[in-house]
Design a protein around this motif. Sequence first.
Motif, PDB file in Angstrom:
ATOM      1  N   PRO A   1      -6.084   8.359   5.797  1.00  0.00           N
ATOM      2  CA  PRO A   1      -6.631   7.053   6.137  1.00  0.00           C
ATOM      3  C   PRO A   1      -7.840   6.650   5.296  1.00  0.00           C
ATOM      4  CG  PRO A   1      -7.182   8.649   7.825  1.00  0.00           C
ATOM      5  CD  PRO A   1      -6.241   9.328   6.862  1.00  0.00           C
TER       6      PRO A   1
ATOM      7  N   ASN B   1       0.863  -1.179   0.000  1.00  0.00           N
ATOM      8  CA  ASN B   1       0.000   0.000   0.000  1.00  0.00           C
ATOM      9  C   ASN B   1       0.900   1.229   0.000  1.00  0.00           C
ATOM     10  OD1 ASN B   1      -1.740   2.142   0.623  1.00  0.00           O
ATOM     11  ND2 ASN B   1      -3.142   0.791   1.710  1.00  0.00           N
TER      12      ASN B   1
ATOM     13  N   LEU C   1      -3.010  11.020   0.886  1.00  0.00           N
ATOM     14  CA  LEU C   1      -2.284  10.044   1.688  1.00  0.00           C
ATOM     15  C   LEU C   1      -2.987   9.694   2.985  1.00  0.00           C
ATOM     16  CD1 LEU C   1       1.288  11.542   1.268  1.00  0.00           C
ATOM     17  CD2 LEU C   1       0.314   9.610   0.052  1.00  0.00           C
TER      18      LEU C   1
ATOM     19  N   ALA D   1       2.672   7.813   3.882  1.00  0.00           N
ATOM     20  CA  ALA D   1       2.158   8.561   5.031  1.00  0.00           C
ATOM     21  C   ALA D   1       2.935   8.204   6.290  1.00  0.00           C
ATOM     22  CB  ALA D   1       0.670   8.284   5.214  1.00  0.00           C
ATOM     23  N   THR D   2       3.275   6.923   6.446  1.00  0.00           N
ATOM     24  CA  THR D   2       4.062   6.486   7.605  1.00  0.00           C
ATOM     25  C   THR D   2       5.445   7.120   7.582  1.00  0.00           C
ATOM     26  OG1 THR D   2       2.883   4.381   7.654  1.00  0.00           O
ATOM     27  CG2 THR D   2       4.976   4.474   8.820  1.00  0.00           C
TER      28      THR D   2
ATOM     29  N   TYR E   1      -7.831   6.118   2.299  1.00  0.00           N
ATOM     30  CA  TYR E   1      -7.363   5.180   1.292  1.00  0.00           C
ATOM     31  C   TYR E   1      -7.026   3.855   1.967  1.00  0.00           C
ATOM     32  CZ  TYR E   1      -4.934   3.102  -2.565  1.00  0.00           C
ATOM     33  OH  TYR E   1      -4.569   2.255  -3.565  1.00  0.00           O
ATOM     34  N   GLU E   2      -7.889   2.871   1.855  1.00  0.00           N
ATOM     35  CA  GLU E   2      -7.684   1.597   2.544  1.00  0.00           C
ATOM     36  C   GLU E   2      -7.523   0.416   1.599  1.00  0.00           C
ATOM     37  OE1 GLU E   2      -7.128   1.091   5.747  1.00  0.00           O
ATOM     38  OE2 GLU E   2      -7.310   3.221   6.125  1.00  0.00           O
TER      39      GLU E   2
ATOM     40  N   ARG F   1       0.538   4.430  -0.773  1.00  0.00           N
ATOM     41  CA  ARG F   1       0.084   5.685  -0.154  1.00  0.00           C
ATOM     42  C   ARG F   1       0.158   5.624   1.375  1.00  0.00           C
ATOM     43  NH1 ARG F   1      -4.519   5.950  -4.559  1.00  0.00           N
ATOM     44  NH2 ARG F   1      -3.416   7.174  -6.101  1.00  0.00           N
ATOM     45  N   LYS F   2      -0.255   4.508   1.934  1.00  0.00           N
ATOM     46  CA  LYS F   2      -0.203   4.360   3.389  1.00  0.00           C
ATOM     47  C   LYS F   2       1.247   4.351   3.884  1.00  0.00           C
ATOM     48  CE  LYS F   2      -2.082   1.426   7.038  1.00  0.00           C
ATOM     49  NZ  LYS F   2      -2.894   0.235   7.309  1.00  0.00           N
ATOM     50  N   ARG F   3       2.122   3.674   3.135  1.00  0.00           N
ATOM     51  CA  ARG F   3       3.532   3.613   3.530  1.00  0.00           C
ATOM     52  C   ARG F   3       4.183   4.990   3.450  1.00  0.00           C
ATOM     53  NH1 ARG F   3       6.866   2.259   6.879  1.00  0.00           N
ATOM     54  NH2 ARG F   3       8.864   1.433   6.220  1.00  0.00           N
TER      55      ARG F   3
END
Length: 144
Positions: free
Chosen positions: A131, A57, A129, A63-64, A133-134, A59-61
Amino acid sequence: MFVIPVGNLLLHWLLLLFFLQQVGAASLLLMKADDYCFWVYILASRSRSLYIGMTNNLRKRLATHRSGVPGSHTAKYNIHRLVYFEQFQYVTNAIAREKELKKWTRSQKIALIEKKNPTWEDLAEGIPLGPAYEKQIPCGNDNK
């Protein structure tokens, strides 16, 4: 999240399960094997320090990485600009590519980045980016 493929690709399933356990996945999601999507990516700082990673993922990565987790390499060196990425359907191919890139010299990595992104622009600009987007984005075949 745990991803259980519907199909007969046991090796891919086991590798995927291992990968998802390593990233702290907690939820259960049923997907067909054709729906997997993995990215190998390169992040850079303004001073061009590099970081290579792999995720399911992107986008989630990102964001992290951008949240600046204390003690992380990307936070320490302010590495958060997405300068290169590749998409894969199979986790085994993504892992192999990540390992390959990590063995490359710095000059080889820079040449790869500059071939597709000569100005080192942030390729994630304008991409949400948060949450919201799951779900994974369906991918095509790695053998393009």
